[in-house]
Design a protein around this motif. Structure first.
Motif, short mmCIF file in Angstrom:
data_model
loop_
_atom_site.label_atom_id
_atom_site.label_comp_id
_atom_site.label_asym_id
_atom_site.label_seq_id
_atom_site.Cartn_x
_atom_site.Cartn_y
_atom_site.Cartn_z
N SER A 126 0.84 -1.20 0.00
CA SER A 126 0.00 0.00 0.00
C SER A 126 0.87 1.24 0.00
O SER A 126 2.08 1.19 0.26
CB SER A 126 -0.93 0.00 1.22
N ASP A 214 -10.91 -2.02 -2.29
CA ASP A 214 -11.16 -2.17 -0.86
C ASP A 214 -11.16 -3.66 -0.51
O ASP A 214 -10.98 -4.52 -1.37
CB ASP A 214 -12.48 -1.52 -0.44
N ARG A 236 -5.25 2.07 -0.62
CA ARG A 236 -5.79 1.92 0.73
C ARG A 236 -4.91 0.98 1.55
O ARG A 236 -4.24 0.10 1.01
CB ARG A 236 -7.22 1.39 0.69
N SER A 333 -7.34 9.62 -6.05
CA SER A 333 -7.56 9.33 -4.63
C SER A 333 -8.53 10.35 -4.01
O SER A 333 -9.41 9.99 -3.22
CB SER A 333 -6.23 9.36 -3.87
N GLU A 378 -9.84 8.49 7.37
CA GLU A 378 -10.14 8.27 5.96
C GLU A 378 -8.99 8.74 5.08
O GLU A 378 -8.62 8.07 4.10
CB GLU A 378 -11.43 9.02 5.60
N GLU A 381 -6.19 6.23 5.47
CA GLU A 381 -6.52 4.98 4.81
C GLU A 381 -6.27 5.07 3.30
O GLU A 381 -5.82 4.11 2.67
CB GLU A 381 -7.99 4.62 5.07
N LEU A 382 -6.52 6.25 2.71
CA LEU A 382 -6.30 6.43 1.28
C LEU A 382 -4.91 6.96 0.97
O LEU A 382 -4.62 7.35 -0.16
CB LEU A 382 -7.36 7.36 0.70
#
Length: 420
Positions: A126, A214, A236, A333, A378, A381-382
């Motif tokens: 990631s 996801d 992610r 993103s 959030e 996470e991205l």
């Protein structure tokens, strides 16, 4: 009694006086899957599906062996290796540079992949847009391919598209890659996943699932026990996946970033190369763009490009080479964010500190202070924010410039003044 599994299933169901819906309710197998099996549109039911049907039909012990054997006889006999050219790996980058630690970790995990009953290893790679996740996965797959005689598979799951690839669609492609004929691929997604795991059970295959949206998109594609290796790339963090090895890519170390740029453009103007590397934030995609730009403009000096990049207001506009655009990569993103996370992302950009905490973020978005930590999570996470030590956060410098552009373009003057 008939020979095929579909015929046997229909005859046993009629003998039990059950409709398809009633058998579905008893067995937990969908009525559509039962219909496909009886019509022999699905001739490859998995063992657990057959067992559930046998129990729901209350078959006598004397009838069960023939019932199970008919199901086994209908299962495909796929090739032992992946056919050449099917879901083939992309071309490796000839001037790949750095990521030695990550390649060593992937090699270590690959060598740990052993026969059942051990769970087949899964590695997630990631990181933010432009950190080189796909490039690393492809490079590793090419280096490790000789250790996987069953073949290598690469699939782009289109995670940043408006409609990412669904798990059933991806499973159908994977099964086809193993030589399963279209008419033998189960209609039911759960049965497809079961068939895929069964095919991997004794095959040493390396599978790269690139650009994952996801957890729900990729969870049905995870292998069971066996000697395979699955590498997943995603912007992610995919924190919901359990029992996986995790690699999180950041910017390159200074030495590797400079070495990458030099491999692209040659040994030119060392001081200016170091400066361009830092202005690119040591991000592989930005370095690639800068290098390609110099190579396509042979009369430019490295110093000239460094001077152009030194203006923060124009830096992202300079990082364009053909169809490669650093701002476009960040934008993909950004569009995935909720409205509050987008607003917070924009308003954090003028913060005059290297890192910040949730209290500063709350002061920039007072409309909904209770959800600030959710919005920060959030962004992390991205991979649009980096989680720093002790509950603090920081931007990559190019992502901060992108956030500032969004602030100027999307916020009214009063909102920009308030954030400042």
């Amino acid at each position: 009694m008939s020979d095929t599994f579909g015929q046997r299933l229909r005859e046993h169901r009629h003998a039990a006086g059950l409709t398809m819906e009633q058998l579905s309710e008893r067995s937990g197998v969908s009525a559509r899957a039962i219909s496909d099996m009886e019509r022999e549109r699905s001739v490859a039911p998995q063992r657990r599906t057959v067992q559930a049907l046998a129990e729901a039909l209350e078959l006598p012990e004397t009838d069960q062996p023939a019932f199970l054997a008919a199901a086994r006889a209908g299962r495909p006999r796929p090739t032992a290796t992946v056919p050449a050219g099917c879901c083939a790996l992309p071309r490796p980058v000839p001037d790949f540079t750095g990521r030695d630690r990550e390649l060593a970790r992937l090699t270590q995990v690959a060598t740990s992949a052993g026969p059942a009953p051990a769970a087949a290893p899964v590695v997630t790679v990631s990181g933010a847009a432009g950190t080189g996740k796909t490039t690393l996965a492809v490079q590793a797959a090419h280096l490790l391919s000789t250790g996987f005689p069953g073949g290598t598979l690469f699939l782009d799951l289109r995670g940043m598209d408006a409609r990412p690839a669904g798990a059933p669609e991806t499973l159908a492609r994977l099964l086809s890659a193993f030589g399963v004929r279209d008419e033998e691929i189960p209609a039911d997604g759960t049965d497809r996943a079961g068939m895929y795991r069964e095919l991997l059970h004794h095959r040493r295959v390396l599978v790269v699932l690139d650009n994952v949206a996801d957890e729900s998109q990729v969870r049905p594609l995870l292998p069971g026990p066996g000697p395979s290796l699955t590498v997943i790339t995603s912007r992610r963090l995919l924190a919901g996946l359990e029992g996986v090895h995790r690699l999180n890519l950041a910017q390159l170390p200074a030495g590797d970033a400079t070495a990458l740029l030099r491999r692209i453009i040659g040994d030119r103007e060392p001081g200016a190369v170091d400066e361009v590397s830092e202005l690119c934030g040591r991000l592989p995609l930005a370095l690639r763009i800068a290098g390609n730009r110099l190579m396509s403009r042979p009369h430019w000096t490295v110093r000239h490009l460094a001077d152009r990049l030194s203006d923060e207001r124009r830096r992202l506009d300079q990082l364009i080479a053909g169809d490669l655009r650093i701002a476009a990569a960040f934008s993909l993103s950004y569009t995935q964010l909720s409205p509050q996370a987008r607003r917070l992302f924009r308003r954090l950009s003028p913060a005059p500190v290297a890192d910040f905490d949730a209290s500063l973020a709350a002061s920039l978005d007072p409309a909904d202070p209770e959800s600030i930590e959710d919005a920060l999570d959030e962004l992390v996470e991205l991979s649009l924010l980096q989680a720093h030590v002790d509950g603090r956060y920081r931007f990559h410098n190019l992502i901060r410039l992108f956030a500032r552009e969004r602030l100027i373009e999307e916020e009214p003057a009063a909102g920009r003044d308030s954030a400042a």
